[in-house]
Design an enzyme around this catalytic site. Structure first.
Site: not given
Length: 316
Positions: A261, A287-289
């Site tokens: 992320d 990552g972020h999700f």
């Protein structure tokens, strides 16, 4: 469909969990302060409750894969914030959207459902919503699960800190238009969901952004999110309060953080250990999700963590 969760790599001694069937998810509304709030619910209410708080630009839809993985063992609640997903969305020209407002409505939802003790899962926007809830209702928290949810400056690059401050302080038409572009299709698809999975975009279900964009189709819908982006710097200013809460209450804490992320960087995950040194930290290849990429892996970590929580309380 059933789920068999084996956790030899997640525990100090190998252990195999009993296979469980997922519970059917229900899709409900309640009225909180005169506004209709939507939530997904699954599992038996007498079991441990996990409340899943979503991030930007999503809704409870982001937990559609995680909920079945948990619902055979736990009571799971995932709300849509006021102004997001299927929840009511008052006109932002009349109703100013802040993270305090979102927290008030999630707390009101839990009060209406008579949920008095719960584990809180926070991601992205879910962190400021969650910590605002906790500062007002600290006695409710059983444990904390953090997935790319910031509470430390360490998790924000200098450039991102500058961005949030400018979004809050600069109320010019030019800045408003810039923030508005961040809520458009190109930004949602390419700068949010696909940004961290460029090497393997097939990991990201297009239903994710299709669902979000459906609820960002009007100018009013997009301006709701703009107002929250403008308010985000107030979260940064409140970080010391959240950190003081963690130091005081030492909640059992699980951190499952997508280390790829670039928005909420991995240093933000490691920073939690300063205030809750006994927290369990796991940096995921995501990552972020991360919950979109690795829901099964996250569910394994949560299951093991929650079982240790029961043992620590002496409950059976």
């Amino acid at each position: 469909m059933w789920f068999f969760i084996s956790l030899p790599s997640f525990a100090s001694t190998a252990e195999t969990e009993v296979a469980v069937w997922p519970a059917k998810t229900s899709y409900r509304f309640v009225t909180v302060e005169g506004k209709r709030i939507f939530y997904r619910e699954a599992g038996e209410q007498h079991k441990q409750t996990i409340v899943l708080l979503h991030g930007y630009p999503s809704s409870s839809h982001s937990y559609r894969e995680l909920i079945p993985l948990l619902s055979g063992r736990y009571h799971v609640i995932a709300p849509d914030y006021l102004g997001s997903g299927y929840s009511e969305r008052p006109d932002p020209a009349i109703q100013k959207y802040t993270f305090n407002l979102l927290a008030e409505h999630v707390s009101g939802l839990l009060d209406t459902l008579n949920v008095t003790r719960f584990t809180l899962y926070i991601q992205d926007f879910g962190a400021p919503v969650g910590f605002r809830m906790l500062l007002n209702n600290s006695y409710h928290l059983e444990a904390l699960i953090v997935q790319n949810g910031n509470a430390y400056l360490d998790g924000l690059t200098p450039a991102r800190q500058t961005f949030f401050k400018a979004a809050n302080k600069d109320r010019s038409r030019q800045k408003l238009e810039q923030l508005y572009t961040f809520t458009g299709e190109q930004a949602i698809v390419n700068n949010q969901y696909l940004r961290d999975v460029q090497a393997a975009p097939e990991k990201m279900n297009p239903d994710s952004w299709s669902h979000d964009l459906h609820f960002l189709h009007s100018e009013k819908d997009r301006l709701i999110q703009v107002q929250l982006l403008q308010d985000y710097y107030n979260n940064v200013l409140d970080y010391p309060l959240w950190q003081a809460y963690l130091r005081k209450y030492q909640p059992p804490t699980l951190i499952v953080w997508g280390k790829k992320d670039p928005a909420f960087i991995a240093a933000g995950a490691q920073a939690y250990l300063r205030d809750v040194p006994n927290a369990e930290l796991n940096l995921l290849d995501a990552g972020h999700f991360a919950v979109e990429e690795k829901p099964v892996e996250i569910a394994k970590y949560i299951t093991h963590f929650m079982q240790q929580l029961i043992k620590g309380d002496g409950r059976h």
